[in-house]
Write a protein that holds these residues in place. Structure first.
Motif, mmCIF file in Angstrom:
data_model
loop_
_atom_site.group_PDB
_atom_site.id
_atom_site.type_symbol
_atom_site.label_atom_id
_atom_site.label_comp_id
_atom_site.label_asym_id
_atom_site.label_seq_id
_atom_site.Cartn_x
_atom_site.Cartn_y
_atom_site.Cartn_z
ATOM 1 N N VAL A 229 69.693 35.131 21.733
ATOM 2 C CA VAL A 229 69.660 35.705 23.074
ATOM 3 C C VAL A 229 68.252 35.577 23.650
ATOM 4 O O VAL A 229 67.273 35.394 22.923
ATOM 5 N N GLN A 230 68.169 35.679 24.951
ATOM 6 C CA GLN A 230 66.872 35.642 25.632
ATOM 7 C C GLN A 230 66.266 37.029 25.778
ATOM 8 O O GLN A 230 65.058 37.172 25.946
ATOM 9 N N GLU A 231 67.122 38.051 25.700
ATOM 10 C CA GLU A 231 66.636 39.417 25.802
ATOM 11 C C GLU A 231 67.599 40.344 25.076
ATOM 12 O O GLU A 231 68.773 40.029 24.906
ATOM 13 N N LEU B 254 63.304 46.744 26.808
ATOM 14 C CA LEU B 254 63.942 45.434 26.806
ATOM 15 C C LEU B 254 62.990 44.403 26.210
ATOM 16 O O LEU B 254 61.932 44.111 26.776
ATOM 17 N N LEU B 255 63.363 43.863 25.061
ATOM 18 C CA LEU B 255 62.608 42.769 24.453
ATOM 19 C C LEU B 255 63.071 41.450 25.053
ATOM 20 O O LEU B 255 64.268 41.241 25.277
ATOM 21 N N GLN B 256 62.122 40.556 25.285
ATOM 22 C CA GLN B 256 62.433 39.262 25.879
ATOM 23 C C GLN B 256 61.635 38.153 25.204
ATOM 24 O O GLN B 256 60.489 38.375 24.774
ATOM 25 N N VAL B 257 62.246 36.989 25.116
ATOM 26 C CA VAL B 257 61.523 35.816 24.639
ATOM 27 C C VAL B 257 60.345 35.566 25.577
ATOM 28 O O VAL B 257 60.477 35.644 26.804
ATOM 29 N N GLY B 258 59.172 35.306 25.009
ATOM 30 C CA GLY B 258 57.972 35.059 25.787
ATOM 31 C C GLY B 258 57.044 36.244 25.883
ATOM 32 O O GLY B 258 55.891 36.091 26.327
#
Length: 302
Positions: free
Chosen positions: A36-38, A288-292
């Motif tokens: 997932v992205q987030e 919210l965790l997110q890629v990047g």
């Protein structure tokens, strides 16, 4: 429970700077993961991670250790339901907001409350796996805690994971393993074999992570829009034979485990092979965790 505070977003200072390069959720224990992205961080880890589990007729958990075909079961999380697909099977839809009768199930040494997901799901898993099986969902009222021996006395809750809320792995560690596999004449191993939740990689313009830096890091601070998340690595992840299973074929071969045996026997685990670090959630619930996103930490000296 450790709740988030009103910290401002932005990376904190530290010896090590990195970024989140991958997020993985494993809705059904020991089935395929969802990249997932987030993902929302909960006190038990990423939302929906190991929320469901497959059990046998006696209520004991089943995994790829006994049934490698579980690797071929592919979940997809949608707004209202989870869709499970497997070779030769019609898609199985599991509502995210519905359960059936309460049951008690066993995972390792724990007996916990759960909810059965009904006869249709049971038949689907039984048909594909070739054994009597049922799908259950973790009861959110259950308090299944990680070992306080490793958490330093902190109550860290998880659902059907092997014992800790979050597994952190660095790209550098995987690259180091793949260099050794290549020298041995073997193909590269993918991240999916190691089932991480959070993958960290090099921050642009910063120093490179060394293989297994995650073993040596203290508090991981992740900058989110809601504030700074704090994850604490507490225990090296002991490795069973599952990384030998190719997630694409469910076929097992020994080269990954054999290679790890040559350099990853961990004295902290009495010589067991380790790869990646189990972490607990200290701050940032519902962030919210997110890629990047930026990650910072300091080296731990013991």
């Amino acid at each position: 429970m450790r709740e988030s505070t009103s910290e401002t977003s932005g990376p904190a200072s530290g010896d090590v700077r990195a970024v989140i390069t991958g997020l993985w959720v494993y809705p059904v224990k020991s089935c395929a993961g969802v990249q997932v992205q987030e993902a929302i961080l909960t006190e038990t880890g990423l939302e929906f991670d190991r929320a469901w589990m497959v059990v046998d007729g006696d209520g004991s958990f089943l995994t790829q250790r006994e049934l490698p075909r579980m690797a071929l079961i592919q979940p997809q999380l949608k707004y209202h339901d989870m869709v499970l697909r497997a070779p030769g099977m019609l898609a199985l839809h599991i509502a995210l907001d519905q359960v059936q009768e309460p049951v008690r199930v066993r995972i390792w040494d724990d007996e916990v409350k759960a909810y059965d997901m009904g006869p249709i799901a049971a038949q689907w898993f039984s048909d594909f796996l070739g054994v009597k099986a049922r799908l259950v969902r973790f009861d959110p009222e259950e308090k299944r805690a990680s070992s306080r021996q490793w958490t330093g006395g902190v109550e860290a809750l998880n659902q059907f994971s092997d014992g800790y809320p979050v597994l952190v792995l660095s790209e550098a560690s995987l690259a180091g393993l793949n260099d050794k596999l290549q020298v041995g004449g073997h193909g590269a191993a993918g991240l999916a074999r190691f089932r991480p939740n959070i993958v960290i990689g090099d921050a642009p313009g910063d120093s490179e992570l060394a293989p297994h830096d995650e073993d040596r890091l203290d508090l991981l601070k992740i900058a989110t829009e809601q504030g700074v998340v704090q994850l604490k690595p507490v225990k090296p992840c002991a490795r069973c034979p599952i990384p030998n299973i190719d997630p694409a074929t469910a076929l097992s071969s020994p080269e990954v485990g054999d290679t790890l045996q040559t350099y990853r026997q961990d004295p902290r685990l009495k010589g067991a092979v380790s790869f990646g670090m189990n972490a607990i959630v200290l701050r940032g619930i519902d962030h919210l965790l997110q890629v990047g996103q930026s990650v910072s930490s300091s080296y731990r000296f013991e």
